[in-house]
Design an enzyme around this catalytic site. Structure first.
Site, mmCIF file in Angstrom:
data_model
loop_
_atom_site.group_PDB
_atom_site.id
_atom_site.type_symbol
_atom_site.label_atom_id
_atom_site.label_comp_id
_atom_site.label_asym_id
_atom_site.label_seq_id
_atom_site.Cartn_x
_atom_site.Cartn_y
_atom_site.Cartn_z
ATOM 1 N N ARG A 31 18.103 -34.789 -6.466
ATOM 2 C CA ARG A 31 18.055 -35.025 -8.078
ATOM 3 C C ARG A 31 18.598 -35.669 -9.108
ATOM 4 N NH1 ARG A 31 21.137 -29.417 -7.965
ATOM 5 N NH2 ARG A 31 22.703 -30.708 -7.387
ATOM 6 N N ILE A 60 13.929 -39.083 -4.817
ATOM 7 C CA ILE A 60 14.851 -37.991 -6.007
ATOM 8 C C ILE A 60 14.756 -38.730 -7.233
ATOM 9 C CG2 ILE A 60 16.671 -40.688 -5.778
ATOM 10 C CD1 ILE A 60 18.920 -39.155 -5.648
ATOM 11 N N CYS A 61 15.111 -37.985 -8.408
ATOM 12 C CA CYS A 61 15.349 -38.124 -9.808
ATOM 13 C C CYS A 61 14.135 -37.783 -10.090
ATOM 14 C CB CYS A 61 16.079 -39.348 -9.880
ATOM 15 S SG CYS A 61 17.205 -39.278 -11.817
ATOM 16 N N HIS A 62 13.812 -38.709 -11.335
ATOM 17 C CA HIS A 62 12.181 -38.929 -11.622
ATOM 18 C C HIS A 62 10.929 -39.873 -10.336
ATOM 19 C CE1 HIS A 62 14.636 -39.045 -15.096
ATOM 20 N NE2 HIS A 62 13.784 -38.842 -15.645
#
Length: 172
Positions: A154, A103-105
Protein backbone atom coordinates in the site's frame (compact mmCIF):
# COMPACT_ATOMS: atom_id res chain seq x y z
CA UNK A 1 21.00 -16.92 -8.73
CA UNK A 2 21.10 -13.26 -9.69
CA UNK A 3 18.04 -11.91 -11.49
CA UNK A 4 17.55 -8.87 -13.70
CA UNK A 5 14.68 -6.57 -12.66
CA UNK A 6 13.15 -3.87 -14.84
CA UNK A 7 12.06 -0.75 -12.94
CA UNK A 8 9.55 1.50 -14.72
CA UNK A 9 9.95 5.00 -13.34
CA UNK A 10 9.60 8.65 -14.30
CA UNK A 11 9.42 12.02 -12.56
CA UNK A 12 7.50 12.42 -9.31
CA UNK A 13 7.91 8.80 -8.19
CA UNK A 14 7.52 8.20 -4.46
CA UNK A 15 11.15 8.47 -3.37
CA UNK A 16 11.31 5.63 -0.85
CA UNK A 17 9.17 3.31 -3.00
CA UNK A 18 11.97 3.39 -5.57
CA UNK A 19 15.06 3.61 -3.38
CA UNK A 20 14.13 1.06 -0.71
CA UNK A 21 13.10 -1.87 -2.98
CA UNK A 22 15.97 -1.21 -5.39
CA UNK A 23 18.42 -1.25 -2.49
CA UNK A 24 16.92 -4.47 -1.10
CA UNK A 25 17.08 -6.16 -4.52
CA UNK A 26 20.65 -5.06 -5.19
CA UNK A 27 21.80 -6.07 -1.70
CA UNK A 28 20.36 -9.53 -2.45
CA UNK A 29 22.62 -9.69 -5.52
CA UNK A 30 20.12 -8.78 -8.23
CA UNK A 31 20.55 -6.21 -11.00
CA UNK A 32 18.01 -3.42 -11.44
CA UNK A 33 17.59 -1.45 -14.66
CA UNK A 34 15.70 1.85 -14.55
CA UNK A 35 13.55 2.37 -17.65
CA UNK A 36 11.85 5.57 -18.81
CA UNK A 37 11.39 7.35 -22.12
CA UNK A 38 15.10 7.88 -22.83
CA UNK A 39 18.37 6.60 -21.38
CA UNK A 40 20.32 9.27 -19.54
CA UNK A 41 17.25 11.25 -18.47
CA UNK A 42 17.34 12.31 -14.84
CA UNK A 43 14.05 11.77 -13.01
CA UNK A 44 13.30 13.10 -9.57
CA UNK A 45 11.21 11.85 -6.70
CA UNK A 46 8.23 13.90 -5.61
CA UNK A 47 9.80 14.63 -2.23
CA UNK A 48 13.09 15.70 -3.79
CA UNK A 49 15.00 13.10 -1.79
CA UNK A 50 15.99 10.90 -4.72
CA UNK A 51 16.94 11.23 -8.34
CA UNK A 52 17.57 8.48 -10.83
CA UNK A 53 19.67 8.52 -13.98
CA UNK A 54 17.71 6.34 -16.37
CA UNK A 55 19.61 3.28 -17.61
CA UNK A 56 17.51 2.48 -20.68
CA UNK A 57 14.79 4.00 -22.82
CA UNK A 58 11.63 1.93 -23.24
CA UNK A 59 12.33 1.54 -26.97
CA UNK A 60 15.78 0.06 -26.21
CA UNK A 61 14.62 -2.81 -24.01
CA UNK A 62 13.01 -6.18 -24.58
CA UNK A 63 10.89 -7.44 -21.68
CA UNK A 64 12.09 -10.97 -22.44
CA UNK A 65 15.52 -9.93 -21.11
CA UNK A 66 14.14 -9.40 -17.58
CA UNK A 67 13.14 -11.79 -14.82
CA UNK A 68 10.82 -9.45 -12.90
CA UNK A 69 9.23 -5.99 -12.97
CA UNK A 70 9.13 -3.33 -10.24
CA UNK A 71 6.67 -0.42 -10.47
CA UNK A 72 7.18 2.16 -7.70
CA UNK A 73 4.33 4.47 -6.72
CA UNK A 74 3.93 8.22 -6.61
CA UNK A 75 2.76 10.10 -9.70
CA UNK A 76 5.13 8.16 -11.97
CA UNK A 77 2.73 5.28 -12.85
CA UNK A 78 -0.05 7.74 -13.72
CA UNK A 79 2.30 9.54 -16.10
CA UNK A 80 3.59 6.35 -17.74
CA UNK A 81 0.20 4.70 -18.23
CA UNK A 82 -0.75 6.91 -21.16
CA UNK A 83 2.09 5.45 -23.27
CA UNK A 84 1.37 2.19 -25.10
CA UNK A 85 5.03 1.11 -25.03
CA UNK A 86 4.97 0.93 -21.23
CA UNK A 87 1.62 -0.88 -21.23
CA UNK A 88 2.96 -3.49 -23.68
CA UNK A 89 6.00 -3.95 -21.45
CA UNK A 90 3.76 -4.62 -18.42
CA UNK A 91 1.54 -6.99 -20.42
CA UNK A 92 4.55 -9.16 -21.25
CA UNK A 93 5.23 -9.84 -17.55
CA UNK A 94 1.59 -10.69 -16.96
CA UNK A 95 1.31 -12.97 -20.01
CA UNK A 96 4.54 -14.80 -19.15
CA UNK A 97 3.64 -14.91 -15.44
CA UNK A 98 6.90 -13.28 -14.47
CA UNK A 99 6.89 -11.61 -11.05
CA UNK A 100 5.49 -8.08 -10.88
CA UNK A 101 6.17 -6.04 -7.75
CA UNK A 102 4.20 -2.83 -7.23
CA UNK A 103 3.31 -0.50 -4.41
CA UNK A 104 1.04 2.48 -3.71
CA UNK A 105 -0.08 4.04 -7.04
CA UNK A 106 1.94 1.52 -9.08
CA UNK A 107 -1.13 -0.55 -9.98
CA UNK A 108 -2.43 2.36 -12.09
CA UNK A 109 -0.02 1.25 -14.81
CA UNK A 110 -1.39 -2.29 -14.56
CA UNK A 111 -4.99 -1.06 -14.75
CA UNK A 112 -4.33 0.64 -18.08
CA UNK A 113 -2.48 -2.45 -19.31
CA UNK A 114 -5.69 -4.35 -18.46
CA UNK A 115 -3.93 -7.07 -16.47
CA UNK A 116 -5.59 -6.82 -13.02
CA UNK A 117 -8.87 -8.68 -13.56
CA UNK A 118 -9.25 -11.54 -11.09
CA UNK A 119 -5.98 -10.81 -9.28
CA UNK A 120 -5.65 -10.36 -5.51
CA UNK A 121 -4.11 -6.93 -4.96
CA UNK A 122 -3.68 -4.01 -2.64
CA UNK A 123 -2.71 -0.38 -3.22
CA UNK A 124 -2.93 3.02 -1.65
CA UNK A 125 -6.58 3.59 -0.68
CA UNK A 126 -7.31 6.12 -3.45
CA UNK A 127 -6.51 3.53 -6.15
CA UNK A 128 -8.72 0.83 -4.55
CA UNK A 129 -11.91 1.80 -6.41
CA UNK A 130 -10.05 1.85 -9.73
CA UNK A 131 -8.69 -1.64 -9.08
CA UNK A 132 -12.11 -2.93 -8.06
CA UNK A 133 -13.71 -1.39 -11.16
CA UNK A 134 -11.04 -3.06 -13.31
CA UNK A 135 -11.93 -6.44 -11.80
CA UNK A 136 -9.19 -6.91 -9.19
CA UNK A 137 -9.92 -8.45 -5.81
CA UNK A 138 -8.66 -5.58 -3.66
CA UNK A 139 -7.87 -5.97 0.02
CA UNK A 140 -6.56 -3.55 2.60
CA UNK A 141 -3.42 -5.40 3.70
CA UNK A 142 0.24 -4.45 4.04
CA UNK A 143 1.18 -7.20 1.60
CA UNK A 144 -0.83 -9.19 -0.93
CA UNK A 145 0.68 -12.00 -2.96
CA UNK A 146 -1.37 -13.27 -5.90
CA UNK A 147 -0.88 -16.79 -7.27
CA UNK A 148 0.33 -15.22 -10.55
CA UNK A 149 3.47 -13.93 -8.80
CA UNK A 150 2.13 -10.39 -8.41
CA UNK A 151 3.20 -8.80 -5.12
CA UNK A 152 1.54 -5.57 -4.00
CA UNK A 153 1.73 -3.23 -1.00
CA UNK A 154 0.00 0.00 0.00
CA UNK A 155 2.38 2.72 1.21
CA UNK A 156 5.96 3.45 2.29
CA UNK A 157 5.07 2.11 5.75
CA UNK A 158 4.68 -1.33 4.14
CA UNK A 159 8.16 -1.31 2.57
CA UNK A 160 9.80 -3.64 5.13
CA UNK A 161 7.36 -6.51 4.40
CA UNK A 162 7.22 -5.65 0.68
CA UNK A 163 11.01 -5.72 0.31
CA UNK A 164 11.31 -8.99 2.21
CA UNK A 165 8.62 -10.60 0.03
CA UNK A 166 10.08 -9.46 -3.32
CA UNK A 167 13.56 -10.65 -2.42
CA UNK A 168 12.14 -14.02 -1.26
CA UNK A 169 10.09 -14.35 -4.49
CA UNK A 170 13.29 -14.14 -6.54
CA UNK A 171 14.95 -16.97 -4.62
CA UNK A 172 13.05 -19.52 -6.70
Amino acid sequence: MSKKIAVLVTNLFEDSEYTSPVQALEEAGHTTVSIEHKAGNVVKGKKGEAEVIIDKGIDEVNPEDFDALLIPGGFSPDSLRKHESFLEFVRHFDTEQKPIFTICHGPQLMINAEVVKGKKMTSVSQVAIDLKNAGANWEDSALVIDESGLITSRTPEDLPVFNKAIVKALEK
